[in-house]
Design a protein around this motif. Structure first.
Motif, PDB file in Angstrom:
ATOM      1  N   ALA A   8      25.501 -19.677  15.075  1.00  4.74           N
ATOM      2  CA  ALA A   8      26.340 -18.670  14.581  1.00  4.74           C
ATOM      3  C   ALA A   8      27.679 -18.615  14.548  1.00  4.74           C
ATOM      4  O   ALA A   8      27.798 -19.133  15.358  1.00  4.74           O
ATOM      5  CB  ALA A   8      25.450 -17.466  13.222  1.00  4.74           C
ATOM      6  N   ARG A   9      28.577 -18.528  13.521  1.00  3.65           N
ATOM      7  CA  ARG A   9      29.899 -18.566  14.346  1.00  3.65           C
ATOM      8  C   ARG A   9      30.012 -16.995  15.262  1.00  3.65           C
ATOM      9  O   ARG A   9      28.989 -16.178  13.733  1.00  3.65           O
ATOM     10  CB  ARG A   9      31.165 -17.881  12.787  1.00  3.65           C
ATOM     11  CG  ARG A   9      32.652 -18.019  13.414  1.00  3.65           C
ATOM     12  CD  ARG A   9      34.185 -18.288  12.264  1.00  3.65           C
ATOM     13  NE  ARG A   9      33.362 -19.800  12.096  1.00  3.65           N
ATOM     14  CZ  ARG A   9      32.682 -20.813  10.621  1.00  3.65           C
ATOM     15  NH1 ARG A   9      32.525 -19.281   9.683  1.00  3.65           N
ATOM     16  NH2 ARG A   9      32.870 -21.846  10.425  1.00  3.65           N
ATOM     17  N   VAL A  33      33.538 -25.466  18.573  1.00  7.58           N
ATOM     18  CA  VAL A  33      34.831 -25.420  17.588  1.00  7.58           C
ATOM     19  C   VAL A  33      35.397 -23.980  18.157  1.00  7.58           C
ATOM     20  O   VAL A  33      34.816 -22.891  17.482  1.00  7.58           O
ATOM     21  CB  VAL A  33      34.397 -25.807  16.204  1.00  7.58           C
ATOM     22  CG1 VAL A  33      35.682 -25.601  15.719  1.00  7.58           C
ATOM     23  CG2 VAL A  33      33.784 -27.571  16.406  1.00  7.58           C
ATOM     24  N   TYR A  34      36.419 -23.586  18.140  1.00  4.72           N
ATOM     25  CA  TYR A  34      37.005 -22.724  17.974  1.00  4.72           C
ATOM     26  C   TYR A  34      38.242 -22.436  17.603  1.00  4.72           C
ATOM     27  O   TYR A  34      38.618 -23.388  17.120  1.00  4.72           O
ATOM     28  CB  TYR A  34      37.833 -22.503  20.076  1.00  4.72           C
ATOM     29  CG  TYR A  34      37.516 -22.064  21.057  1.00  4.72           C
ATOM     30  CD1 TYR A  34      36.416 -23.520  21.469  1.00  4.72           C
ATOM     31  CD2 TYR A  34      37.186 -21.193  21.023  1.00  4.72           C
ATOM     32  CE1 TYR A  34      35.624 -22.989  22.684  1.00  4.72           C
ATOM     33  CE2 TYR A  34      35.915 -20.230  22.784  1.00  4.72           C
ATOM     34  CZ  TYR A  34      35.003 -21.951  22.824  1.00  4.72           C
ATOM     35  OH  TYR A  34      34.530 -21.021  23.901  1.00  4.72           O
ATOM     36  N   SER A  35      38.016 -21.512  16.414  1.00  2.00           N
ATOM     37  CA  SER A  35      39.432 -20.907  15.489  1.00  2.00           C
ATOM     38  C   SER A  35      39.946 -19.572  15.642  1.00  2.00           C
ATOM     39  O   SER A  35      39.231 -18.777  15.769  1.00  2.00           O
ATOM     40  CB  SER A  35      38.559 -21.423  13.935  1.00  2.00           C
ATOM     41  OG  SER A  35      37.635 -22.518  13.439  1.00  2.00           O
ATOM     42  N   GLY A  56      40.261 -23.283   9.227  1.00  2.00           N
ATOM     43  CA  GLY A  56      41.092 -24.491   9.398  1.00  2.00           C
ATOM     44  C   GLY A  56      40.182 -25.741  10.044  1.00  2.00           C
ATOM     45  O   GLY A  56      38.695 -25.522  10.192  1.00  2.00           O
ATOM     46  N   GLN A  57      40.284 -26.543  10.727  1.00  2.00           N
ATOM     47  CA  GLN A  57      39.725 -27.352  11.597  1.00  2.00           C
ATOM     48  C   GLN A  57      38.966 -27.138  12.360  1.00  2.00           C
ATOM     49  O   GLN A  57      38.102 -27.709  13.463  1.00  2.00           O
ATOM     50  CB  GLN A  57      40.440 -29.179  11.844  1.00  2.00           C
ATOM     51  CG  GLN A  57      41.142 -30.055  10.510  1.00  2.00           C
ATOM     52  CD  GLN A  57      41.431 -30.535  11.119  1.00  2.00           C
ATOM     53  OE1 GLN A  57      42.080 -31.073  11.782  1.00  2.00           O
ATOM     54  NE2 GLN A  57      40.962 -31.967   9.962  1.00  2.00           N
ATOM     55  N   GLY A  58      40.227 -25.970  13.302  1.00  2.00           N
ATOM     56  CA  GLY A  58      39.236 -25.353  14.645  1.00  2.00           C
ATOM     57  C   GLY A  58      40.107 -26.283  15.696  1.00  2.00           C
ATOM     58  O   GLY A  58      40.776 -27.894  15.575  1.00  2.00           O
ATOM     59  N   GLN A 115      32.419 -21.446  16.741  1.00  3.58           N
ATOM     60  CA  GLN A 115      30.654 -21.697  16.946  1.00  3.58           C
ATOM     61  C   GLN A 115      29.896 -22.975  17.634  1.00  3.58           C
ATOM     62  O   GLN A 115      31.026 -24.485  17.004  1.00  3.58           O
ATOM     63  CB  GLN A 115      31.188 -22.092  14.706  1.00  3.58           C
ATOM     64  CG  GLN A 115      29.685 -22.411  14.737  1.00  3.58           C
ATOM     65  CD  GLN A 115      30.124 -22.676  12.353  1.00  3.58           C
ATOM     66  OE1 GLN A 115      30.594 -22.428  12.206  1.00  3.58           O
ATOM     67  NE2 GLN A 115      28.511 -22.423  12.261  1.00  3.58           N
ATOM     68  N   ALA A 116      29.192 -22.916  17.767  1.00  2.00           N
ATOM     69  CA  ALA A 116      28.293 -23.993  18.834  1.00  2.00           C
ATOM     70  C   ALA A 116      27.918 -24.984  17.827  1.00  2.00           C
ATOM     71  O   ALA A 116      27.151 -24.305  16.627  1.00  2.00           O
ATOM     72  CB  ALA A 116      27.280 -23.531  19.377  1.00  2.00           C
TER      73      ALA A 116
END
Length: 129
Positions: A44-45, A93-95, A120-122, A39-40
């Motif tokens: 949107a994710r 952010v990568y999750s 999670g925090q990613g 998600q940038a």
């Protein structure tokens, strides 16, 4: 308690590479499909990759196909995502998420995992031009 923890993010220049990890506790990750999402800011994710139990089947979104590689790390009860050919549009952010399934339909699994909570925090990936 089931927990997935992402790591491996960082700051790289365009064209650079990173190796992300998704480490599981409280479950045997090999028994589940695992998806990677990003998600940038202001966007949107996006579900970008998914891997089946055992790792024989994989899925990639068009935006990352040919540049990212998903795989299982059986020894560490985890899943990795190798990022190559990075560009500023990959900054996000990568999750990761896991899901049980009976039939591997990666598009449906990614949509289902994307709609689930909590996250999670990613791990932050930042690509400079």
């Amino acid at each position: 308690q089931v927990q997935l923890v992402e790591s491996g993010g960082g700051l790289v220049h365009s064209g650079g590479s990173l190796n992300l990890s998704c480490a599981a506790s409280g479950l045997t990750l090999d028994h589940y499909a695992v998806g990677w999402f990003r998600q940038a800011p202001g966007k949107a994710r996006e579900g970008i990759s998914c891997i089946s139990r055992g790792g024989s089947e994989t899925y990639y979104a068009d935006s990352v196909k040919g540049r990212f590689t998903i795989g299982r790390d059986h020894e560490r009860n985890g899943v990795f995502l190798q990022l190559t050919g990075l560009n500023p549009e990959d900054t996000a952010v990568y999750s990761c998420k896991s899901s049980y399934y009976t039939h591997f339909n990666p598009v449906q699994l990614v949509d289902s995992m994307a709609a689930s909570a909590p996250w999670g925090q990613g791990t932050q990936v930042t690509v400079s031009s």
